[in-house]
Design a protein around this motif. Structure first.
Motif, PDB file in Angstrom:
ATOM      1  N   ALA A   1       2.118 108.745  95.965  1.00  0.00           N
ATOM      2  CA  ALA A   1       3.261 107.727  95.592  1.00  0.00           C
ATOM      3  C   ALA A   1       3.941 107.258  97.344  1.00  0.00           C
ATOM      4  CB  ALA A   1       4.749 108.512  95.186  1.00  0.00           C
ATOM      5  N   GLN A   2       3.739 108.241  98.140  1.00  0.00           N
ATOM      6  CA  GLN A   2       4.374 107.264  99.218  1.00  0.00           C
ATOM      7  C   GLN A   2       2.988 106.545 100.352  1.00  0.00           C
ATOM      8  OE1 GLN A   2       4.875 110.963 101.221  1.00  0.00           O
ATOM      9  NE2 GLN A   2       6.829 111.502 100.225  1.00  0.00           N
ATOM     10  N   ALA A   3       3.747 105.552 100.737  1.00  0.00           N
ATOM     11  CA  ALA A   3       2.688 104.941 101.728  1.00  0.00           C
ATOM     12  C   ALA A   3       1.721 105.545 102.346  1.00  0.00           C
ATOM     13  CB  ALA A   3       3.521 104.172 103.025  1.00  0.00           C
ATOM     14  N   SER A   4       0.423 104.756 102.056  1.00  0.00           N
ATOM     15  CA  SER A   4      -0.573 104.825 103.140  1.00  0.00           C
ATOM     16  C   SER A   4      -0.347 105.892 104.088  1.00  0.00           C
ATOM     17  CB  SER A   4      -1.784 104.303 102.738  1.00  0.00           C
ATOM     18  OG  SER A   4      -1.830 103.344 103.446  1.00  0.00           O
ATOM     19  N   ARG A   5      -1.311 106.398 105.176  1.00  0.00           N
ATOM     20  CA  ARG A   5      -1.039 106.105 105.968  1.00  0.00           C
ATOM     21  C   ARG A   5      -0.885 105.929 107.242  1.00  0.00           C
ATOM     22  NH1 ARG A   5      -4.614 111.728 108.914  1.00  0.00           N
ATOM     23  NH2 ARG A   5      -3.663 111.458 110.977  1.00  0.00           N
ATOM     24  N   GLU A   6      -1.952 104.552 106.709  1.00  0.00           N
ATOM     25  CA  GLU A   6      -2.386 103.663 107.778  1.00  0.00           C
ATOM     26  C   GLU A   6      -1.169 103.015 107.639  1.00  0.00           C
ATOM     27  OE1 GLU A   6      -4.458 105.097 105.486  1.00  0.00           O
ATOM     28  OE2 GLU A   6      -6.270 106.159 106.911  1.00  0.00           O
TER      29      GLU A   6
ATOM     30  N   GLY B 162       4.986 111.391 106.447  1.00  0.00           N
ATOM     31  CA  GLY B 162       4.677 111.961 104.758  1.00  0.00           C
ATOM     32  C   GLY B 162       4.948 112.982 104.311  1.00  0.00           C
ATOM     33  N   ILE B 163       4.735 113.645 103.478  1.00  0.00           N
ATOM     34  CA  ILE B 163       5.837 114.698 102.654  1.00  0.00           C
ATOM     35  C   ILE B 163       4.581 116.506 103.821  1.00  0.00           C
ATOM     36  CG2 ILE B 163       4.021 115.129 101.399  1.00  0.00           C
ATOM     37  CD1 ILE B 163       6.017 116.618  99.346  1.00  0.00           C
ATOM     38  N   GLY B 164       5.782 117.046 104.271  1.00  0.00           N
ATOM     39  CA  GLY B 164       5.230 117.837 104.953  1.00  0.00           C
ATOM     40  C   GLY B 164       4.486 117.707 105.977  1.00  0.00           C
TER      41      GLY B 164
ATOM     42  N   GLN C 157      29.195 104.597 111.782  1.00  0.00           N
ATOM     43  CA  GLN C 157      29.896 105.770 112.666  1.00  0.00           C
ATOM     44  C   GLN C 157      29.358 106.123 113.595  1.00  0.00           C
ATOM     45  OE1 GLN C 157      31.290 108.159 109.190  1.00  0.00           O
ATOM     46  NE2 GLN C 157      31.592 106.296 107.994  1.00  0.00           N
ATOM     47  N   ALA C 158      28.496 106.093 114.066  1.00  0.00           N
ATOM     48  CA  ALA C 158      28.208 106.563 115.267  1.00  0.00           C
ATOM     49  C   ALA C 158      28.387 106.408 116.381  1.00  0.00           C
ATOM     50  CB  ALA C 158      25.811 105.860 115.158  1.00  0.00           C
ATOM     51  N   LYS C 159      28.931 107.346 117.124  1.00  0.00           N
ATOM     52  CA  LYS C 159      29.400 107.000 118.413  1.00  0.00           C
ATOM     53  C   LYS C 159      27.599 107.207 119.833  1.00  0.00           C
ATOM     54  CE  LYS C 159      33.863 106.896 117.683  1.00  0.00           C
ATOM     55  NZ  LYS C 159      33.564 106.213 116.112  1.00  0.00           N
ATOM     56  N   SER C 160      26.250 108.237 119.152  1.00  0.00           N
ATOM     57  CA  SER C 160      25.528 107.991 120.645  1.00  0.00           C
ATOM     58  C   SER C 160      25.014 106.384 120.862  1.00  0.00           C
ATOM     59  CB  SER C 160      24.594 109.181 119.264  1.00  0.00           C
ATOM     60  OG  SER C 160      24.214 109.027 118.024  1.00  0.00           O
ATOM     61  N   PRO C 161      23.952 106.711 121.760  1.00  0.00           N
ATOM     62  CA  PRO C 161      23.753 106.061 122.263  1.00  0.00           C
ATOM     63  C   PRO C 161      22.525 105.064 120.860  1.00  0.00           C
ATOM     64  CG  PRO C 161      23.188 107.392 123.952  1.00  0.00           C
ATOM     65  CD  PRO C 161      24.097 107.848 122.757  1.00  0.00           C
ATOM     66  N   TYR C 162      22.048 105.863 120.208  1.00  0.00           N
ATOM     67  CA  TYR C 162      21.421 105.586 119.718  1.00  0.00           C
ATOM     68  C   TYR C 162      21.308 106.267 118.226  1.00  0.00           C
ATOM     69  CZ  TYR C 162      17.479 108.685 120.200  1.00  0.00           C
ATOM     70  OH  TYR C 162      16.992 110.075 120.559  1.00  0.00           O
ATOM     71  N   ALA C 163      21.114 105.420 116.995  1.00  0.00           N
ATOM     72  CA  ALA C 163      21.336 106.268 115.243  1.00  0.00           C
ATOM     73  C   ALA C 163      20.080 106.655 114.766  1.00  0.00           C
ATOM     74  CB  ALA C 163      22.573 105.783 114.967  1.00  0.00           C
ATOM     75  N   ILE C 164      20.032 107.382 114.436  1.00  0.00           N
ATOM     76  CA  ILE C 164      18.920 107.589 113.489  1.00  0.00           C
ATOM     77  C   ILE C 164      18.825 107.433 111.778  1.00  0.00           C
ATOM     78  CG2 ILE C 164      16.716 109.016 113.139  1.00  0.00           C
ATOM     79  CD1 ILE C 164      17.348 110.386 115.757  1.00  0.00           C
ATOM     80  N   LEU C 165      18.293 106.682 111.290  1.00  0.00           N
ATOM     81  CA  LEU C 165      17.781 106.705 109.802  1.00  0.00           C
ATOM     82  C   LEU C 165      16.560 107.320 109.053  1.00  0.00           C
ATOM     83  CD1 LEU C 165      18.442 105.361 107.167  1.00  0.00           C
ATOM     84  CD2 LEU C 165      17.124 103.670 107.747  1.00  0.00           C
ATOM     85  N   VAL C 166      16.617 108.674 108.517  1.00  0.00           N
ATOM     86  CA  VAL C 166      15.719 109.193 108.061  1.00  0.00           C
ATOM     87  C   VAL C 166      15.681 108.821 107.054  1.00  0.00           C
ATOM     88  CG1 VAL C 166      14.164 111.840 108.015  1.00  0.00           C
ATOM     89  CG2 VAL C 166      16.256 111.275 109.411  1.00  0.00           C
ATOM     90  N   SER C 167      14.246 108.473 106.389  1.00  0.00           N
ATOM     91  CA  SER C 167      13.872 108.264 105.177  1.00  0.00           C
ATOM     92  C   SER C 167      12.472 108.654 105.100  1.00  0.00           C
ATOM     93  CB  SER C 167      14.360 106.684 104.863  1.00  0.00           C
ATOM     94  OG  SER C 167      13.936 106.550 104.009  1.00  0.00           O
ATOM     95  N   PRO C 168      12.149 108.997 103.643  1.00  0.00           N
ATOM     96  CA  PRO C 168      10.923 109.124 103.833  1.00  0.00           C
ATOM     97  C   PRO C 168       9.787 108.515 103.348  1.00  0.00           C
ATOM     98  CG  PRO C 168      12.128 110.149 101.723  1.00  0.00           C
ATOM     99  CD  PRO C 168      12.783 109.740 102.996  1.00  0.00           C
ATOM    100  N   LEU C 169      10.723 107.267 102.345  1.00  0.00           N
ATOM    101  CA  LEU C 169      10.663 105.661 102.019  1.00  0.00           C
ATOM    102  C   LEU C 169      10.342 104.811 103.077  1.00  0.00           C
ATOM    103  CD1 LEU C 169      11.449 105.985  98.167  1.00  0.00           C
ATOM    104  CD2 LEU C 169       9.058 106.794  99.331  1.00  0.00           C
TER     105      LEU C 169
END
Length: 207
Positions: free
Chosen positions: A164-169, A16-18, A108-120
């Motif tokens: 507006a963001q997904a509930s924590r649960e 969530g935000i923050g 394009q990732a060359k690392s062992p895993y890659a990360i998708l950061v998304s608030p949604l």
């Protein structure tokens, strides 16, 4: 014969935000992990010269452009918040482009895993393109406090975003891993390092 390195698996990172997801993502990046930010992708697809910007200007008119031809985000936001029909039109245009931008960048990732950061990550269904989900979690009072300090905003605005963001649960229900970020930055970074070492042992995101 050398076997080619396997394609990196994708970790979805959300919170969530923050909650501290950006700080967590920055530390993963500092450890050499390829990080793609969905928010950045959403900005790139509407940059000057990109087809999406031309379509938006054609649809909404010059009022959504700044004098230099760049997108006037404030004007566009105002238009779509007051009209759900227009918001759906915009989402139908942008979501496939954002997905493509993210996929190209992750490829394009060359690392062992890659990360998708998304608030949604959960709400948008983006988590279905990842092999594992990490949720950065924080008590709501702390989320509120951090956001007020960071964004110089009002409590009402933060409440609206939290709603507006997904509930924590909902977020926690989709999580494979949860990092509770209720201490300082050093503690967060230590946890990120612990998870990073664990992730390096995984194949395809699963133990």
């Amino acid at each position: 014969m050398m076997t080619p390195p396997s394609k990196p698996w994708i970790l979805g990172l959300t919170g969530g935000i923050g909650s501290g997801k950006s700080a967590a993502a920055e530390h993963f990046a500092a450890l050499g992990i390829h990080v793609v930010d969905a928010d950045h992708a959403a900005r790139w697809v509407v940059e000057l010269g990109r087809p999406a910007l031309a379509s938006i200007a054609e649809h909404f008119g010059a009022q959504v452009l700044q004098a230099d031809g760049q997108l006037n985000r404030g004007a566009l936001r105002h238009l779509i918040f007051t009209d759900p029909e227009q918001r759906r039109w915009l989402e139908a245009l942008l979501h496939p482009l954002i997905r493509e931008e993210i996929a190209n960048n992750l490829a394009q990732a060359k690392s062992p895993y890659a990360i998708l950061v998304s608030p949604l990550l959960i709400e948008s269904g983006q988590y279905t393109t990842t092999q594992r989900v990490l949720v950065i979690d924080a008590p709501q009072a702390l989320q509120m406090q951090r956001t007020l300090v960071r964004d110089n905003t009002t409590e009402q605005q933060v409440q609206a975003i939290l709603k507006a963001q997904a509930s924590r649960e909902d977020r926690l229900r989709h999580a494979d891993d949860v990092l509770v970020n209720d201490k300082d930055l050093k503690a967060l970074q230590t946890e990120v390092e612990r998870l990073h070492h664990f992730y390096l042992t995984l194949r395809g995101g699963q133990p």
